[in-house]
Design a protein around this motif. Structure first.
Motif, PDB file in Angstrom:
ATOM      1  N   UNK A  66      -6.341   3.592  -0.445  1.00 33.65           N
ATOM      2  CA  UNK A  66      -5.534   2.745  -1.339  1.00 33.65           C
ATOM      3  C   UNK A  66      -5.013   1.395  -0.513  1.00 33.65           C
ATOM      4  N   UNK A  67      -4.227   0.685  -1.237  1.00 29.91           N
ATOM      5  CA  UNK A  67      -3.823  -0.607  -0.466  1.00 29.91           C
ATOM      6  C   UNK A  67      -2.847  -0.683   0.609  1.00 29.91           C
ATOM      7  N   UNK A  68      -1.847   0.391   0.515  1.00 29.61           N
ATOM      8  CA  UNK A  68      -1.051   0.570   1.387  1.00 29.61           C
ATOM      9  C   UNK A  68      -1.841   1.191   2.855  1.00 29.61           C
ATOM     10  N   UNK A  69      -2.692   2.030   2.731  1.00 27.78           N
ATOM     11  CA  UNK A  69      -3.576   2.772   3.621  1.00 27.78           C
ATOM     12  C   UNK A  69      -4.462   1.424   4.065  1.00 27.78           C
ATOM     13  N   UNK A  70      -4.895   0.608   3.279  1.00 30.39           N
ATOM     14  CA  UNK A  70      -5.829  -0.334   3.922  1.00 30.39           C
ATOM     15  C   UNK A  70      -5.069  -1.426   4.755  1.00 30.39           C
ATOM     16  N   UNK A 117       4.036  -5.853  -5.842  1.00 30.48           N
ATOM     17  CA  UNK A 117       5.165  -5.109  -5.710  1.00 30.48           C
ATOM     18  C   UNK A 117       5.510  -4.681  -4.126  1.00 30.48           C
ATOM     19  N   UNK A 118       4.398  -4.400  -3.380  1.00 30.45           N
ATOM     20  CA  UNK A 118       4.789  -4.328  -1.964  1.00 30.45           C
ATOM     21  C   UNK A 118       5.660  -5.647  -1.308  1.00 30.45           C
ATOM     22  N   UNK A 119       4.959  -6.599  -1.882  1.00 30.95           N
ATOM     23  CA  UNK A 119       5.922  -7.641  -1.457  1.00 30.95           C
ATOM     24  C   UNK A 119       7.243  -8.007  -1.810  1.00 30.95           C
ATOM     25  N   UNK A 120       7.452  -7.546  -3.005  1.00 30.34           N
ATOM     26  CA  UNK A 120       8.790  -7.549  -3.733  1.00 30.34           C
ATOM     27  C   UNK A 120       9.787  -6.576  -2.872  1.00 30.34           C
ATOM     28  N   UNK A 121       9.178  -5.346  -2.650  1.00 29.99           N
ATOM     29  CA  UNK A 121       9.935  -4.502  -1.664  1.00 29.99           C
ATOM     30  C   UNK A 121      10.264  -5.285  -0.372  1.00 29.99           C
ATOM     31  N   UNK A 156       2.043   5.291   2.290  1.00 33.03           N
ATOM     32  CA  UNK A 156       1.747   4.173   3.054  1.00 33.03           C
ATOM     33  C   UNK A 156       2.339   2.759   2.273  1.00 33.03           C
ATOM     34  N   UNK A 157       2.326   3.051   1.030  1.00 35.30           N
ATOM     35  CA  UNK A 157       2.748   1.919   0.083  1.00 35.30           C
ATOM     36  C   UNK A 157       4.184   1.653   0.370  1.00 35.30           C
ATOM     37  N   UNK A 158       5.146   2.496   0.564  1.00 37.11           N
ATOM     38  CA  UNK A 158       6.462   2.513   1.019  1.00 37.11           C
ATOM     39  C   UNK A 158       6.610   1.920   2.517  1.00 37.11           C
ATOM     40  N   UNK A 159       5.801   2.513   3.194  1.00 36.01           N
ATOM     41  CA  UNK A 159       5.640   2.364   4.680  1.00 36.01           C
ATOM     42  C   UNK A 159       5.609   0.554   4.768  1.00 36.01           C
ATOM     43  N   UNK A 160       4.553   0.133   4.219  1.00 31.28           N
ATOM     44  CA  UNK A 160       4.430  -1.463   4.209  1.00 31.28           C
ATOM     45  C   UNK A 160       5.386  -2.279   3.707  1.00 31.28           C
ATOM     46  N   UNK A 161       5.948  -1.728   2.550  1.00 34.39           N
ATOM     47  CA  UNK A 161       7.156  -2.417   2.088  1.00 34.39           C
ATOM     48  C   UNK A 161       8.386  -2.452   3.081  1.00 34.39           C
TER      49      UNK A 161
END
Ligand code: GDP
Length: 490
Positions: A101-105, A397-401, A414-419
């Motif tokens: 997924x995107x966060x992983x990438x 949404x990752x950027x909004x976080x 990883x989605x949360x990690x990047x945020x």
């Protein structure tokens, strides 16, 4: 909180204290120049050494990028003898391949980029259609996109290889196709550094010396493997110069802000949403809820876990009936425009948590007349990584976080990690419900804003005990809050 003093000052200019290169085109990538207005925290400025590494990297990238004579030469060598490297060329590459997924990438891109900085390589990315309009070109005056012909040159469909062990580095070593004086160094090597960690040897110093001779490395990873590179003696000094002392907590934070800029299509979503729903608030709390198959629990249980976490870490505004005090008298007219406004931003594939949290603040007043708005941009229901539009929304949404003052994130996501890294925030991390059991401790405050490496290599075993200075490592790398097999910087 440790970085409050710095955050409030807003000392940072649009180039983030020299982190971003000047003179790039504003119109083609608005986010690069505008994001500094949206970030809330600037806890770390890049060290002078990191800045010099980045500028040197950019110069190297310009010399070696696709379209240059040196790139053509490196490709010609590969074409004329794909199994053997003729000679080491001035330009050596690491080619990032998509995985997961995107966060992983995003985490493996950052890791690959740091590897390029550490080893004087050039990072090229092989983006499939589903990622074609997500990220701006990060480097001035040259592309980072791998030309599609590359697949034909190596005769492989790189998007389909997966963790393919037979051409991975470890298989080459096992079959004596590398590290053997009579065999020439291969022209390219496939590094499988995903959750199966096929090529744990990558993290051994001896192997890094071998890999330094290979002109093309193909990186297949869904991990943030930076904490494990730190343990490689050959990289340790250089890493410490880039991120001295406590700055190692800022590795992903600074490198992600440097490397990853949403394209205008994504940035439009981010800014429209932010300006409409979040900008008017005094405080923005991001809540990212990820439900993994291995740890799924009923919505009610998850909702209670979020509330328990919020109480433990003092995140959400309390409601007047959270306890039985006589707060009613002190609750002023809530339509007073001078009262504090708090926005709670929910990122989740599902609408349920948004519905419940919103209902809570509809049905109950917040203490002190705080006005609480609850917002969720999308609820996509399921992951659809093959779809560009889905990924654009996920990235928005990752950027909004990343533009929140405070964060509650889901463990092992990883989605949360990047945020958190983009935000420069140590989040409250909801613990995963292993075995579908609601965890006794709802969440833990992260020791750092760094992502967890969920599958670290077993360096002790792989490298015959040679690579690590255990005491030093214990001072810098810890077991993750949310996963006892993972490691992270603190
Ligand atoms: P991880 O699986 O939590 O580590 O994160 P990844 O980003 O690697 O993969 C999850 C994918 O599911 C994301 O990239 C999105 O495609 C989708 N997804 C998960 N949570 C959300 C969310 O809150 N919002 C949106 N828009 N998509 C999400």
């Amino acid at each position: 909180c440790h970085h409050d003093g710095v955050s409030k000052k807003k000392v940072v200019d649009e180039l983030l204290g020299g982190l971003l290169p000047p003179n790039m085109d504003r119109r083609t990538c608005r986010s690069r120049y505008e994001s500094s207005q949206y970030y809330k925290h600037f806890p770390y400025a890049a060290s002078p050494y990191l800045l010099s590494k980045l500028r040197a990297y950019e110069a190297r990238h310009r010399r070696c990028a696709p379209g240059t004579p040196l790139y053509a030469k490196a490709i010609d060598q590969l074409r004329s003898n794909p199994n053997r490297s003729v000679e080491s060329t001035e330009c050596r590459y690491i080619v990032w391949l998509p995985f997961d997924g995107l966060g992983n990438r995003m985490l493996s891109m950052v890791s690959g980029f740091l590897y390029a900085l550490l080893t004087d390589r050039v990072l090229l990315v092989d983006l499939p259609q589903d990622s074609s309009d997500l990220f701006c070109e990060p480097f001035p005056g040259a592309t980072w996109l791998l030309p599609p012909e590359f697949h034909g040159v190596v005769g492989l469909d790189l998007f389909r290889l997966g963790p393919s062990p037979d051409i991975s580095y470890t298989s080459l070593v096992a079959s004596n196709r590398i590290k053997n004086a009579t065999v020439a160094t291969p022209a390219y090597v496939y590094l499988s550094l995903g959750y199966q960690m096929t090529d744990g040897l990558f993290f051994c110093g001896d192997d890094q010396r071998e890999l330094a001779k290979v002109n093309w490395l193909l990186l297949y990873s869904d991990l943030y493997f930076v904490p494990s590179m730190y343990a490689v003696a050959e990289f340790n000094d250089e890493f410490r110069r880039m991120f001295p002392g406590e700055f190692k907590e800022s590795a992903c934070h600074l490198l992600a802000r440097y490397l990853l800029h949403p394209t205008n299509a994504v940035w439009g979503m981010v800014t429209r949403y932010y300006d409409t729903y979040l900008a008017g608030s005094d405080r923005r709390i991001g809540v990212q809820i990820r439900m993994f198959g291995f740890g799924s629990i009923p919505v009610n249980d998850m909702y209670n876990q979020i509330l328990a976490c919020s109480r433990q870490e003092h995140v959400f505004p309390e409601t007047t009936d959270d306890d039985d005090d006589q707060d009613v008298a002190t609750t002023p007219n809530s339509n007073n425009n001078n009262s504090t406004a708090v926005a709670i931003l929910i990122a989740s594939l599902y609408p349920d948590y948004y519905e419940r949290i919103r209902a809570t603040y509809y049905e109950h007043a917040a203490k002190g007349g705080v006005r609480v708005g609850v917002f969720q941009p999308t609820h996509e229901e399921r992951q659809a990584t093959q779809m560009l539009f889905h990924n654009q929304k996920a990235l928005a949404e990752i950027y909004l976080l990343g533009f929140c003052d405070e964060l509650v994130t889901s463990g092992m996501s990883t989605f949360g990690y990047v945020g958190s890294s983009l935000a420069g925030v140590r989040p409250a991390i909801l613990l995963p419900a292993h075995g579908h059991k609601v965890p006794a401790t709802p969440c833990r405050r992260a020791v750092s804003m760094e992502p967890c490496n969920l599958t670290p290599p077993r360096v002790e075993m792989e490298c015959r005990g040679k690579a690590v200075d255990k005491e030093d490592l214990a001072r810098h790398v810890k077991v993750c809050e949310d996963y006892d097999k993972g490691v992270k910087f603190f």
